[in-house]
Design a protein around this motif. Sequence first.
Motif, mmCIF file in Angstrom:
data_model
loop_
_atom_site.group_PDB
_atom_site.id
_atom_site.type_symbol
_atom_site.label_atom_id
_atom_site.label_comp_id
_atom_site.label_asym_id
_atom_site.label_seq_id
_atom_site.Cartn_x
_atom_site.Cartn_y
_atom_site.Cartn_z
ATOM 1 N N VAL A 1 1.044 11.842 15.539
ATOM 2 C CA VAL A 1 1.586 12.960 14.759
ATOM 3 C C VAL A 1 2.029 14.090 15.681
ATOM 4 C CG1 VAL A 1 1.037 14.762 13.075
ATOM 5 C CG2 VAL A 1 0.261 12.414 12.693
ATOM 6 N N GLY A 2 1.196 14.414 16.677
ATOM 7 C CA GLY A 2 1.527 15.495 17.605
ATOM 8 C C GLY A 2 2.778 15.196 18.411
ATOM 9 N N PHE A 3 2.897 13.964 18.891
ATOM 10 C CA PHE A 3 4.039 13.584 19.724
ATOM 11 C C PHE A 3 5.338 13.625 18.927
ATOM 12 C CE2 PHE A 3 6.963 10.321 21.317
ATOM 13 C CZ PHE A 3 7.155 10.770 22.619
ATOM 14 N N VAL A 4 5.325 13.016 17.739
ATOM 15 C CA VAL A 4 6.548 12.930 16.941
ATOM 16 C C VAL A 4 6.959 14.302 16.417
ATOM 17 C CG1 VAL A 4 7.595 11.950 14.866
ATOM 18 C CG2 VAL A 4 6.112 10.541 16.294
ATOM 19 N N GLY B 1 4.316 10.561 -3.851
ATOM 20 C CA GLY B 1 5.573 11.015 -3.262
ATOM 21 C C GLY B 1 6.156 12.264 -3.901
ATOM 22 N N GLY B 2 6.110 12.333 -5.236
ATOM 23 C CA GLY B 2 6.670 13.497 -5.931
ATOM 24 C C GLY B 2 5.936 14.775 -5.575
ATOM 25 N N TYR C 1 0.829 -1.208 0.000
ATOM 26 C CA TYR C 1 0.000 0.000 0.000
ATOM 27 C C TYR C 1 0.864 1.259 0.000
ATOM 28 C CZ TYR C 1 -3.528 3.388 1.568
ATOM 29 O OH TYR C 1 -4.345 4.490 1.677
ATOM 30 N N PHE C 2 1.793 1.345 0.937
ATOM 31 C CA PHE C 2 2.595 2.558 1.056
ATOM 32 C C PHE C 2 3.644 2.676 -0.045
ATOM 33 C CE2 PHE C 2 1.042 2.693 5.508
ATOM 34 C CZ PHE C 2 0.573 4.001 5.498
ATOM 35 N N ARG C 3 4.114 1.559 -0.561
ATOM 36 C CA ARG C 3 5.058 1.628 -1.683
ATOM 37 C C ARG C 3 4.386 2.304 -2.873
ATOM 38 N NH1 ARG C 3 6.226 -1.473 -6.105
ATOM 39 N NH2 ARG C 3 4.771 -3.096 -5.472
ATOM 40 N N LEU D 1 4.099 16.221 6.777
ATOM 41 C CA LEU D 1 4.428 14.915 6.198
ATOM 42 C C LEU D 1 3.691 13.791 6.911
ATOM 43 C CD1 LEU D 1 6.155 13.089 4.344
ATOM 44 C CD2 LEU D 1 7.962 13.201 6.076
ATOM 45 N N LEU D 2 3.738 13.806 8.247
ATOM 46 C CA LEU D 2 3.088 12.748 9.033
ATOM 47 C C LEU D 2 1.576 12.779 8.889
ATOM 48 C CD1 LEU D 2 5.226 12.825 12.311
ATOM 49 C CD2 LEU D 2 5.302 11.134 10.480
ATOM 50 N N ASN D 3 1.003 13.984 8.757
ATOM 51 C CA ASN D 3 -0.448 14.086 8.572
ATOM 52 C C ASN D 3 -0.887 13.407 7.291
ATOM 53 O OD1 ASN D 3 -2.347 15.646 10.459
ATOM 54 N ND2 ASN D 3 -0.476 16.874 10.551
ATOM 55 N N PHE D 4 -0.139 13.613 6.211
ATOM 56 C CA PHE D 4 -0.486 12.974 4.949
ATOM 57 C C PHE D 4 -0.306 11.454 5.033
ATOM 58 C CE2 PHE D 4 -0.330 17.137 2.840
ATOM 59 C CZ PHE D 4 -1.375 16.991 1.946
ATOM 60 N N ILE D 5 0.734 11.009 5.722
ATOM 61 C CA ILE D 5 0.984 9.564 5.834
ATOM 62 C C ILE D 5 -0.066 8.892 6.709
ATOM 63 C CG2 ILE D 5 2.582 7.816 6.693
ATOM 64 C CD1 ILE D 5 4.881 9.671 5.889
ATOM 65 N N PHE D 6 -0.287 9.431 7.900
ATOM 66 C CA PHE D 6 -1.206 8.792 8.848
ATOM 67 C C PHE D 6 -2.668 9.032 8.491
ATOM 68 C CE2 PHE D 6 2.621 8.499 11.369
ATOM 69 C CZ PHE D 6 2.459 7.287 12.031
ATOM 70 N N GLN D 7 -2.925 9.978 7.594
ATOM 71 C CA GLN D 7 -4.280 10.164 7.090
ATOM 72 C C GLN D 7 -4.790 8.891 6.425
ATOM 73 O OE1 GLN D 7 -5.932 13.753 4.559
ATOM 74 N NE2 GLN D 7 -4.830 12.368 3.207
ATOM 75 N N ASN D 8 -3.856 8.095 5.907
ATOM 76 C CA ASN D 8 -4.239 6.844 5.258
ATOM 77 C C ASN D 8 -4.915 5.878 6.218
ATOM 78 O OD1 ASN D 8 -3.120 6.752 2.322
ATOM 79 N ND2 ASN D 8 -1.483 7.694 3.516
ATOM 80 N N PHE D 9 -4.533 5.907 7.488
ATOM 81 C CA PHE D 9 -5.157 5.010 8.463
ATOM 82 C C PHE D 9 -6.635 5.358 8.629
ATOM 83 C CE2 PHE D 9 -0.734 4.356 9.375
ATOM 84 C CZ PHE D 9 -0.659 3.041 9.829
ATOM 85 N N ILE D 10 -6.947 6.652 8.647
ATOM 86 C CA ILE D 10 -8.340 7.072 8.769
ATOM 87 C C ILE D 10 -9.117 6.716 7.502
ATOM 88 C CG2 ILE D 10 -9.887 9.050 9.013
ATOM 89 C CD1 ILE D 10 -7.820 10.398 10.723
ATOM 90 N N LEU D 11 -8.529 6.996 6.329
ATOM 91 C CA LEU D 11 -9.224 6.754 5.068
ATOM 92 C C LEU D 11 -9.442 5.262 4.817
ATOM 93 C CD1 LEU D 11 -7.443 9.405 2.808
ATOM 94 C CD2 LEU D 11 -9.663 9.565 3.947
#
Length: 317
Positions: free
Chosen positions: A228-231, A37-38, A28-30, A276-286
């Motif tokens: 996201v907030g912690f990191v 990514g671009g 999925y992430f690949r 960056l983390l918001n876009f990545i971890f947004q996938n967990f919600i979606l």
Amino acid sequence: MFQLFKKRNFSELVGDTFTFFKMNGKHYFRNYFIINGGFLLVLLVLVYFIMNVFFEGLFANLNGGLGGTNNTIDHYMNNNLELFITLSIMTVVVAVFLSILSYAYPVAYMKLLEKNSTFSTNDIIKVIKSKIGKIVIFFIASLFVLVPIMMIAMVLSFALVFILIGIPLLFIIIPALMCWFSLSFYDYISTDKGYFEALGNGFSLLKQKFWPSVGSTAIMYLIMQIVVGFVSMIPYLIGVFSMFTTLEGQNSPNIQSEQFSFLMLMMGITMILSLLLNFIFQNFILVNQGIIYYSLREENENNTPKSEIDLIGTYSE
């Protein structure tokens, strides 16, 4: 192969979201980074340059203040106004495009996963391209239909905060609106329904199992915000701690300027990392919203027997 069509309760909606990434996360992430990514890199670079222009103005103001010159930041921003506006417009355009693409990606991924256990990046791109018209229509139409409804609901909820009843309402209304939007989007892109028909069906699906759907959405959103907030706050805290420990007992203007410069650098890293983390971890919600969507469809369509028949050939290979 991950089973999309499955009747799930609250705990399974949350648990199967993590199971999905355990089974398909690498694939999925690949593909996510190949496709998005671009654009994500371009957005981060644009944000960096905007912050660089802004922070340079702050540094100029700091040095001017130490030297007795006033309004240095106003002079700096006026001289760089065109650059700042150009970068801001480019950032907004790229951010909107990337947000829409990031929202469409899990829908296309799950649509392919619904029928095939293996598919390529090109397959995902083909699905997104084939649905690009509907994707654009959905987001443009939602600006005039869904967004005003959401804003009214949010304003009323915040107004009720003053009489305390609005506080628990916020924890229900926010994830409920998110879930309605996502279920409508999944239904609109995954079927041949029109916009308003998908909107109505999304609302019906939300009401069908309201508390499990809203609860799992709220849990996933809370987990995302905590991580996201912690990191992302780590660089900022490093900058604040370094500034106060270095400035303690030292009044040199040069040292102050250096420490404020370091703090601003850490703030910039914090903002970029948070984005960056918001876009990545947004996938967990979606993905969670997709699992809710297919689970509710299973309640109505009973697709499991069909899926099991389709999987017979897969298991025999």
